[in-house]
Write a protein that holds these residues in place. Structure first.
Motif, PDB file in Angstrom:
ATOM      1  N   PHE A  47       0.876  -1.164   0.000  1.00  0.00           N
ATOM      2  CA  PHE A  47       0.000   0.000   0.000  1.00  0.00           C
ATOM      3  C   PHE A  47       0.917   1.219   0.000  1.00  0.00           C
ATOM      4  O   PHE A  47       1.800   1.330   0.854  1.00  0.00           O
ATOM      5  N   SER A  48       0.712   2.118  -0.965  1.00  0.00           N
ATOM      6  CA  SER A  48       1.629   3.243  -1.114  1.00  0.00           C
ATOM      7  C   SER A  48       0.887   4.492  -1.571  1.00  0.00           C
ATOM      8  O   SER A  48      -0.310   4.461  -1.835  1.00  0.00           O
ATOM      9  N   ALA A  49       1.636   5.571  -1.679  1.00  0.00           N
ATOM     10  CA  ALA A  49       1.138   6.831  -2.224  1.00  0.00           C
ATOM     11  C   ALA A  49       2.283   7.495  -2.969  1.00  0.00           C
ATOM     12  O   ALA A  49       3.453   7.336  -2.605  1.00  0.00           O
ATOM     13  N   ASP A  50       1.938   8.239  -4.019  1.00  0.00           N
ATOM     14  CA  ASP A  50       2.965   8.880  -4.836  1.00  0.00           C
ATOM     15  C   ASP A  50       3.823   9.866  -4.050  1.00  0.00           C
ATOM     16  O   ASP A  50       4.999  10.028  -4.327  1.00  0.00           O
ATOM     17  N   TYR A  51       3.246  10.527  -3.075  1.00  0.00           N
ATOM     18  CA  TYR A  51       3.969  11.540  -2.311  1.00  0.00           C
ATOM     19  C   TYR A  51       4.915  10.939  -1.264  1.00  0.00           C
ATOM     20  O   TYR A  51       5.687  11.654  -0.641  1.00  0.00           O
ATOM     21  N   THR A  89     -10.547  -5.651  -8.555  1.00  0.00           N
ATOM     22  CA  THR A  89     -11.356  -6.760  -8.069  1.00  0.00           C
ATOM     23  C   THR A  89     -10.791  -7.214  -6.736  1.00  0.00           C
ATOM     24  O   THR A  89      -9.605  -7.495  -6.624  1.00  0.00           O
ATOM     25  N   GLY A  90     -11.651  -7.276  -5.732  1.00  0.00           N
ATOM     26  CA  GLY A  90     -11.237  -7.690  -4.399  1.00  0.00           C
ATOM     27  C   GLY A  90     -11.211  -9.202  -4.261  1.00  0.00           C
ATOM     28  O   GLY A  90     -11.513  -9.941  -5.206  1.00  0.00           O
ATOM     29  N   PHE A  91     -10.889  -9.668  -3.082  1.00  0.00           N
ATOM     30  CA  PHE A  91     -10.846 -11.113  -2.826  1.00  0.00           C
ATOM     31  C   PHE A  91     -12.220 -11.754  -2.942  1.00  0.00           C
ATOM     32  O   PHE A  91     -12.330 -12.936  -3.231  1.00  0.00           O
ATOM     33  N   ASP A  92     -13.273 -10.972  -2.735  1.00  0.00           N
ATOM     34  CA  ASP A  92     -14.634 -11.509  -2.831  1.00  0.00           C
ATOM     35  C   ASP A  92     -15.149 -11.533  -4.266  1.00  0.00           C
ATOM     36  O   ASP A  92     -16.275 -11.957  -4.519  1.00  0.00           O
ATOM     37  N   GLY A  93     -14.336 -11.086  -5.218  1.00  0.00           N
ATOM     38  CA  GLY A  93     -14.739 -11.066  -6.623  1.00  0.00           C
ATOM     39  C   GLY A  93     -15.486  -9.810  -7.017  1.00  0.00           C
ATOM     40  O   GLY A  93     -15.770  -9.596  -8.189  1.00  0.00           O
ATOM     41  N   GLY A  94     -15.793  -8.958  -6.055  1.00  0.00           N
ATOM     42  CA  GLY A  94     -16.514  -7.720  -6.341  1.00  0.00           C
ATOM     43  C   GLY A  94     -15.584  -6.595  -6.742  1.00  0.00           C
ATOM     44  O   GLY A  94     -14.400  -6.594  -6.416  1.00  0.00           O
ATOM     45  N   GLN A  95     -16.153  -5.623  -7.458  1.00  0.00           N
ATOM     46  CA  GLN A  95     -15.396  -4.454  -7.878  1.00  0.00           C
ATOM     47  C   GLN A  95     -15.385  -3.407  -6.768  1.00  0.00           C
ATOM     48  O   GLN A  95     -16.391  -3.189  -6.092  1.00  0.00           O
ATOM     49  N   THR A  96     -14.243  -2.783  -6.588  1.00  0.00           N
ATOM     50  CA  THR A  96     -14.077  -1.716  -5.609  1.00  0.00           C
ATOM     51  C   THR A  96     -12.970  -0.803  -6.124  1.00  0.00           C
ATOM     52  O   THR A  96     -12.475  -0.993  -7.230  1.00  0.00           O
ATOM     53  N   THR A  97     -12.575   0.177  -5.340  1.00  0.00           N
ATOM     54  CA  THR A  97     -11.465   1.048  -5.727  1.00  0.00           C
ATOM     55  C   THR A  97     -10.266   0.752  -4.828  1.00  0.00           C
ATOM     56  O   THR A  97     -10.405   0.185  -3.746  1.00  0.00           O
ATOM     57  N   MET A  98      -9.111   1.174  -5.290  1.00  0.00           N
ATOM     58  CA  MET A  98      -7.908   1.012  -4.470  1.00  0.00           C
ATOM     59  C   MET A  98      -8.074   1.748  -3.142  1.00  0.00           C
ATOM     60  O   MET A  98      -7.706   1.227  -2.087  1.00  0.00           O
ATOM     61  N   GLN A  99      -8.647   2.940  -3.195  1.00  0.00           N
ATOM     62  CA  GLN A  99      -8.840   3.729  -1.979  1.00  0.00           C
ATOM     63  C   GLN A  99      -9.757   3.001  -0.993  1.00  0.00           C
ATOM     64  O   GLN A  99      -9.464   2.950   0.204  1.00  0.00           O
ATOM     65  N   LEU A 101     -10.209  -0.225  -0.768  1.00  0.00           N
ATOM     66  CA  LEU A 101      -9.471  -1.364  -0.211  1.00  0.00           C
ATOM     67  C   LEU A 101      -8.531  -0.918   0.899  1.00  0.00           C
ATOM     68  O   LEU A 101      -8.382  -1.604   1.910  1.00  0.00           O
ATOM     69  N   ALA A 102      -7.903   0.235   0.715  1.00  0.00           N
ATOM     70  CA  ALA A 102      -7.021   0.754   1.763  1.00  0.00           C
ATOM     71  C   ALA A 102      -7.813   0.987   3.049  1.00  0.00           C
ATOM     72  O   ALA A 102      -7.364   0.616   4.141  1.00  0.00           O
ATOM     73  N   PHE A 103      -9.007   1.551   2.930  1.00  0.00           N
ATOM     74  CA  PHE A 103      -9.853   1.754   4.113  1.00  0.00           C
ATOM     75  C   PHE A 103     -10.276   0.417   4.710  1.00  0.00           C
ATOM     76  O   PHE A 103     -10.289   0.240   5.925  1.00  0.00           O
TER      77      PHE A 103
END
Length: 169
Positions: A47-51, A89-99, A101-103
């Motif tokens: 888990f990272s950020a550009d800054y 795609t998460g572990f549950d097969g559903g679509q989500t965003t990277m943000q 998933l971080a939460f």
């Protein structure tokens, strides 16, 4: 002549390492974890950020070299940008965003390195931050070995080291 030599040295020392393999972004956690598990390996997600300068350090000095190590054959390392709205795609097969998933994984500061098993379970305590470059490599190696043992202990005992619930090529 001396100025040219100094300039050349500076360019070589400060140039990015184009020969090093890039960390691919997270796209499908479930598929990557199964593929890694089929090789007896955990899926590693940074888990990272550009800054984040420390993220660059962890990526370039510690994670990329793992991919070149022959003892880590089949290892998959992905990068998840915590501020990105890119769909994954998460572990549950559903679509989500990277943000999102971080939460979901309660990642509020970076870098964080997480070792996942084929079912999406976290195999060892996540590595949060980088307190000391002197010891980070040793901590990373210990976490990787522990995660590899966890994946392999769940294996079917077959030649691929695959988990019983997953079909591996």
């Amino acid at each position: 002549m001396l100025k040219r030599c100094v300039l050349l040295i500076l360019l070589v020392v400060t140039a990015p390492s184009y020969g090093a393999p890039a960390l691919q972004p997270v796209r499908d956690l479930a598929a990557d974890a199964v593929r890694a598990g089929c090789n007896g390996q955990p899926l590693i997600v940074m888990f990272s950020a550009d800054y984040c300068q420390f993220c660059h350090t962890v990526r370039d000095l510690y994670l990329r070299p793992l991919l070149d190590d022959p003892s880590n054959q089949g290892l998959i390392i992905r990068e998840l940008k915590t501020t990105s709205d890119a769909r994954v795609t998460g572990f549950d097969g559903g679509q989500t965003t990277m943000q999102d998933l971080a939460f979901r994984y309660e990642v509020y500061l970076v870098p964080v390195v997480v070792f996942f098993g084929p079912g999406g379970s976290v195999l060892v305590d996540p590595m949060v931050g980088i307190s000391s470059q002197d010891f980070y490599g040793a901590y990373l190696k210990t976490a990787l070995l522990t995660a590899q043992q966890a994946v392999r202990s769940q294996s079917s005992g077959g030649p691929s080291g695959a988990l019983p619930e997953y079909a591996c090529d």
